[in-house]
Design an enzyme around this catalytic site. Sequence first.
Site, short mmCIF file in Angstrom:
data_model
loop_
_atom_site.label_atom_id
_atom_site.label_comp_id
_atom_site.label_asym_id
_atom_site.label_seq_id
_atom_site.Cartn_x
_atom_site.Cartn_y
_atom_site.Cartn_z
N HIS A 1 75.54 -38.65 102.47
CA HIS A 1 75.69 -37.20 102.72
C HIS A 1 75.26 -36.71 104.11
CE1 HIS A 1 71.53 -37.49 101.54
NE2 HIS A 1 71.73 -37.37 100.24
N ASP B 1 77.55 -36.17 95.41
CA ASP B 1 76.12 -35.86 95.30
C ASP B 1 75.88 -34.93 94.10
OD1 ASP B 1 73.42 -35.81 95.68
OD2 ASP B 1 73.47 -34.68 97.57
ZN LIG Z 1 70.28 -37.80 98.92
#
Ligand SMILES: [Zn+2]
Length: 436
Positions: free
Chosen positions: A230, A303
């Site tokens: 991310h 995520d």
């Molecule tokens: Zn993370």
Amino acid sequence: MTILLRQGTVIGSDAHHSADVLIRDGLVVEVAERIDRPAGATVIDAHGCWIGPGFVDLHTHLREPGAEEAETVESGARAGAVGGYSALVAMPNTEPPLDNVALVSHVLAQGRRSILDVAVAGAITQGRRGELLAPMAEMARLGVRLFTDDGDGVQSASVMRRALEYAKPLGVRLAQHCEEATLVAGGSMNESPLSGRLGLSGRPALAEVVMVLRDLELVRLTGAPLHFLHLSTGRSLALVAAARAEGLPVTCEVAPHHFTLDEGACDSYDPHFKVHPPLRSPSDVAAVRRALVEGGCDAVASDHAPHAPERKDLAFDEAPAGMLGLEHAASLTFEALGATGPSASRFFELLSRGPARIAQLRQSDDRPSHSAHGGEVAAGEDANLVVFDPGATWRVDPGRLQSRARNTPYAGRVLTGQVRATIVRGALVVSDAGLV
Ligand SMILES: [Zn+2]
């Protein structure tokens, strides 16, 4: 089970063509302009839709064991299937963490009972404490190919160096959550003039950049592959792109919230917008979006971070970080790519082929619990497929999500592009945009 996908556009790595796709006994058995319907086959009208490899998520928090009120392997798999995924990689920051063979085996077993393929990322260090290495070789023998202390980065350069040296001969890849802990300590949103005005302490972009810089040098030293989780800043994406151009074995992912939402959302003090790394400045959001479109990242990762309502519904600085992702990642990616002219091949590269390569899910080889993902739609391939309708729109209704949690930052938003059907190991698990 026999399934006939009728008249969709088959999206290959380079070329597209209109075709029927026949699936039987877990495999794609024929792709042709026109296939007669075999007796007993379920027919899916794919007219106007893209047919491609099922999505692969590199970054799913399934919360089992330890926080089953937020998500389980079973409920997370259902959310993934509705989102078009045929395989998920379960993150190890559970309670207790997935840092040993017994716990990894438990999650793999739960995964085999779920409706899609669940791979596991093991922890790099024991207890994710960043001190002593976890038994990565033993976990690798169970089929684990990714290791991370996600939730936190490995803070010690020395531990990270040893972890890379240990991982390299195992043929596995480490993955880093890039935030330098002393720079983000106590912070709950991006550090900026806005965080000052809101009276919230910041997590600076610098915290991500310094860890990326450090780890690139460790990769240069060890030659071990590393995946950056991310990434949220233009600067870190540029560093990774430059390192890759030099030939370093690095890959990176971006998450939908980092290319669709900016720090301005925190103005509301709504904890649904709290996430680590935090929502960034508009210029960083634009840089992440450019990487998505132009090739500066290898994968979109959800995520997906479910939290039970009673835990998430706290003041912004006290609430846990993280938001749901699996059920809207594909639509958000489609919209972001569409802004500059939709590229169907890039869409499947980011959501399926890229992540399948990174997670080593392209082949099932020595891992009987997994089938092959992220391939071409061709005879002989394992039938892990998605039918995606680029013309459909739908509204995000938190009450209708398959996840056990409700913490989506997109409630009420109308999204373009919808998963119509998901096929896992030759079985129809999602049809008409709902679970079968
Ligand atoms: Zn993370």
